[in-house]
Design a protein around this motif. Structure first.
Motif, PDB file in Angstrom:
ATOM      1  N   SER A   1       0.823  -1.199   0.000  1.00 53.86           N
ATOM      2  CA  SER A   1       0.000   0.000   0.000  1.00 53.86           C
ATOM      3  C   SER A   1       0.862   1.257   0.000  1.00 53.86           C
ATOM      4  O   SER A   1       0.551   2.231  -0.701  1.00 53.86           O
ATOM      5  CB  SER A   1      -0.920  -0.012   1.225  1.00 53.86           C
ATOM      6  OG  SER A   1      -1.568   1.234   1.380  1.00 53.86           O
ATOM      7  N   GLU A   2       1.957   1.255   0.755  1.00 59.92           N
ATOM      8  CA  GLU A   2       2.841   2.417   0.809  1.00 59.92           C
ATOM      9  C   GLU A   2       3.497   2.673  -0.538  1.00 59.92           C
ATOM     10  O   GLU A   2       3.606   3.826  -0.989  1.00 59.92           O
ATOM     11  CB  GLU A   2       3.909   2.215   1.888  1.00 59.92           C
ATOM     12  CG  GLU A   2       3.384   2.179   3.307  1.00 59.92           C
ATOM     13  CD  GLU A   2       2.883   3.541   3.756  1.00 59.92           C
ATOM     14  OE1 GLU A   2       3.451   4.565   3.329  1.00 59.92           O
ATOM     15  OE2 GLU A   2       1.907   3.586   4.530  1.00 59.92           O
ATOM     16  N   LEU A   3       3.935   1.641  -1.203  1.00 64.43           N
ATOM     17  CA  LEU A   3       4.658   1.814  -2.465  1.00 64.43           C
ATOM     18  C   LEU A   3       3.722   2.067  -3.647  1.00 64.43           C
ATOM     19  O   LEU A   3       4.020   2.902  -4.509  1.00 64.43           O
ATOM     20  CB  LEU A   3       5.520   0.587  -2.754  1.00 64.43           C
ATOM     21  CG  LEU A   3       6.712   0.342  -1.817  1.00 64.43           C
ATOM     22  CD1 LEU A   3       7.429  -0.943  -2.201  1.00 64.43           C
ATOM     23  CD2 LEU A   3       7.676   1.518  -1.864  1.00 64.43           C
TER      24      LEU A   3
ATOM     25  N   ALA B   1     -10.023  -1.091   0.624  1.00 66.90           N
ATOM     26  CA  ALA B   1      -9.171  -2.218   0.228  1.00 66.90           C
ATOM     27  C   ALA B   1      -8.829  -3.095   1.428  1.00 66.90           C
ATOM     28  O   ALA B   1      -8.626  -4.300   1.292  1.00 66.90           O
ATOM     29  CB  ALA B   1      -7.891  -1.704  -0.434  1.00 66.90           C
ATOM     30  N   PHE B   2      -8.767  -2.503   2.602  1.00 72.52           N
ATOM     31  CA  PHE B   2      -8.486  -3.252   3.824  1.00 72.52           C
ATOM     32  C   PHE B   2      -9.028  -2.437   4.989  1.00 72.52           C
ATOM     33  O   PHE B   2      -9.454  -1.285   4.825  1.00 72.52           O
ATOM     34  CB  PHE B   2      -6.983  -3.521   3.983  1.00 72.52           C
ATOM     35  CG  PHE B   2      -6.133  -2.281   3.845  1.00 72.52           C
ATOM     36  CD1 PHE B   2      -5.891  -1.444   4.918  1.00 72.52           C
ATOM     37  CD2 PHE B   2      -5.567  -1.956   2.608  1.00 72.52           C
ATOM     38  CE1 PHE B   2      -5.120  -0.306   4.783  1.00 72.52           C
ATOM     39  CE2 PHE B   2      -4.782  -0.820   2.468  1.00 72.52           C
ATOM     40  CZ  PHE B   2      -4.567   0.005   3.555  1.00 72.52           C
ATOM     41  N   THR B   3      -9.029  -3.033   6.167  1.00 73.14           N
ATOM     42  CA  THR B   3      -9.542  -2.359   7.349  1.00 73.14           C
ATOM     43  C   THR B   3      -8.742  -1.089   7.640  1.00 73.14           C
ATOM     44  O   THR B   3      -7.521  -1.118   7.734  1.00 73.14           O
ATOM     45  CB  THR B   3      -9.457  -3.292   8.575  1.00 73.14           C
ATOM     46  OG1 THR B   3     -10.170  -4.490   8.290  1.00 73.14           O
ATOM     47  CG2 THR B   3     -10.047  -2.614   9.807  1.00 73.14           C
ATOM     48  N   GLY B   4      -9.431   0.023   7.736  1.00 71.51           N
ATOM     49  CA  GLY B   4      -8.778   1.295   7.982  1.00 71.51           C
ATOM     50  C   GLY B   4      -8.551   2.125   6.736  1.00 71.51           C
ATOM     51  O   GLY B   4      -8.174   3.296   6.831  1.00 71.51           O
ATOM     52  N   ALA B   5      -8.789   1.539   5.556  1.00 69.42           N
ATOM     53  CA  ALA B   5      -8.629   2.294   4.303  1.00 69.42           C
ATOM     54  C   ALA B   5      -9.902   3.085   4.037  1.00 69.42           C
ATOM     55  O   ALA B   5     -10.775   2.688   3.257  1.00 69.42           O
ATOM     56  CB  ALA B   5      -8.329   1.341   3.142  1.00 69.42           C
ATOM     57  N   THR B   6     -10.013   4.229   4.706  1.00 70.64           N
ATOM     58  CA  THR B   6     -11.234   5.028   4.606  1.00 70.64           C
ATOM     59  C   THR B   6     -11.283   5.871   3.343  1.00 70.64           C
ATOM     60  O   THR B   6     -12.336   6.411   3.004  1.00 70.64           O
ATOM     61  CB  THR B   6     -11.342   5.947   5.838  1.00 70.64           C
ATOM     62  OG1 THR B   6     -10.160   6.766   5.913  1.00 70.64           O
ATOM     63  CG2 THR B   6     -11.471   5.125   7.110  1.00 70.64           C
ATOM     64  N   GLU B   7     -10.152   5.999   2.664  1.00 67.38           N
ATOM     65  CA  GLU B   7     -10.129   6.743   1.403  1.00 67.38           C
ATOM     66  C   GLU B   7      -8.989   6.236   0.540  1.00 67.38           C
ATOM     67  O   GLU B   7      -8.061   5.580   1.027  1.00 67.38           O
ATOM     68  CB  GLU B   7      -9.953   8.238   1.674  1.00 67.38           C
ATOM     69  CG  GLU B   7      -8.692   8.591   2.444  1.00 67.38           C
ATOM     70  CD  GLU B   7      -8.598  10.075   2.733  1.00 67.38           C
ATOM     71  OE1 GLU B   7      -9.547  10.798   2.404  1.00 67.38           O
ATOM     72  OE2 GLU B   7      -7.566  10.502   3.288  1.00 67.38           O
TER      73      GLU B   7
END
Length: 403
Positions: free
Chosen positions: A80-82, A89-95
């Motif tokens: 996700s960082e790269l 897309a995953f838990t915590g991906a609010t945007e």
């Protein structure tokens, strides 16, 4: 003023070593291109300056330069960082979020500690290097980026490839142009210059007189091993500047700040020492050769006795050839009866015979040692001149079956 001297002055690089000048010369020559560069060298040698030099002297210098420490990003979030991710897309991906490769489009991205990338991320990185394409986490849309990649590592990637920790195809993609940064031990003439620079920086920052070295301290400094390279040297200079009341440092004073250590190549934290590995394997191979020579001598003696008996006709040739073999050879032909009880035991089974390699020889020797010691690893390891931990790892690596 030469171009290399200008670079040193601009980026605060100190040293007159030919090896350092050669590395900077390669960086300057490759900078105008878009070739991928792999910077190698021990920890603390200053590898981070070279991607900055390459970016500053390239056509991308007006675009973004992003440095990423691959070892500092958790494995679960590094993709996700790269490469970015989509909302949900995953838990915590609010945007939705852009990744570093998307942010650095048109510029340069520096991947420090690239050997720490997990295998799945290595495959994604290989695709970016080959085609410039990537996919955000949680998306199916292929996106393009135009990024110049400079990577760095203090790990021997050839060994990592053999151990299965790094992709060979990615290695060749990254090391289009390799730059090797010399260690401090390879440029001893630069050590007093660096110490003086670090001491002067501390003096300016804390408004105190700068410490200086007498001739004995200078020689001690130049002949020390410097396992941590420039980072360790800076640490010592700052300690002495802050603690010592005297401003002229002698060899005796300096020695109190230099940890005692044996000479040897530095290794990454948690990794097995390479010289110890080589030593244990070398001892194991020597033992194999000695055992083979002993077996050959036993066979010569056996054949000599058979020929004497045949020529003298005094006795019949023995029906059981095993009777002429030494006790160690007989024991290897007879089934091993394990002890009734012991703390650590292993039953070892052989695989089907095949053409012997170095690994086969090691495997065979370990099996023999375990059998001779009734499966007890500690005694077997002592016989093989290695630690019990190394023997356990060898058993796993060589695929020796444990029941």
């Amino acid at each position: 003023m030469t171009e290399i001297a200008t670079v040193k002055q601009r980026f605060g690089i100190i040293g007159t070593s030919e090896l350092l000048d050669r590395a900077l010369e390669v960086a300057l020559r490759v900078a105008p291109t878009d070739l991928t560069v792999l910077v190698t060298g021990e920890s603390g040698v200053g590898k981070e300056f070279f991607p900055q030099v390459i970016h500053a002297y390239s056509a991308r210098k007006h675009n973004k330069y992003i440095a990423v420490n691959c070892a500092a990003i958790p494995e679960g979030t590094i993709d996700s960082e790269l490469f970015g991710h989509e909302k949900g897309a995953f838990t915590g991906a609010t945007e939705a979020r852009k990744g570093y490769f998307e942010e650095a489009d048109g510029g340069t991205i520096f991947l420090d500690e690239v050997a720490e990338l997990p295998h799945s991320t290595q495959a994604r990185l290989l695709r970016v290097l080959q085609t410039g394409e990537f996919i955000r986490v949680g998306s199916s849309k292929v996106q393009k980026t135009n990024v110049r990649v400079v990577a760095a590592t203090n790990v021997n990637l050839q060994e990592a490839i053999v151990q299965g920790r790094f992709r060979e195809d990615l290695f060749y993609r990254l090391s289009t142009v390799p730059i090797s940064v010399p260690s401090l031990r390879e440029r001893p003439e630069d050590i007093p210059l660096l110490f003086r620079k670090f001491a002067a920086d501390v003096a300016v920052q804390y408004r105190m007189p700068a410490v200086t070295l007498d001739e004995g301290a200078r020689q001690t400094l130049m002949h020390y091993y410097w396992r941590g390279n420039i980072r360790q040297l800076k640490n010592v200079a700052e300690q002495i500047s802050a603690i010592e009341p005297a401003r002229v440092i002698t060899s005796e004073v300096l020695s109190r700040y230099l940890p005692r250590q044996e000479a040897g190549a530095p290794v990454a934290a948690g990794a097995p020492r390479f010289d110890e590995e080589m030593s244990s394997e070398r001892e194991l191979l020597y033992k194999v050769l000695f055992d083979m020579r002993a077996d050959i001598n036993d066979l010569k003696r056996m054949m000599g006795e058979l020929m004497q008996q045949a020529s003298g006709h005094r006795a019949e040739a023995p029906h059981d050839i095993k009777a002429l073999l030494p006790s160690t050879a007989q024991s290897s032909l007879e089934p091993v009866r394990p002890a009734a009880e012991f703390a650590e035991s292993e039953e070892v089974t052989d695989e089907a015979p095949r053409e012997k390699t170095k690994a086969d020889m090691q495997r065979e020797q370990i099996i023999r040692a375990l059998r001779r010691n009734n499966g007890r690893r500690r005694e077997a390891a002592a016989e093989l001149f290695m630690s019990e931990r190394t023997l356990y790892r060898k058993i796993k690596e060589l695929g020796i079956t444990e029941n």
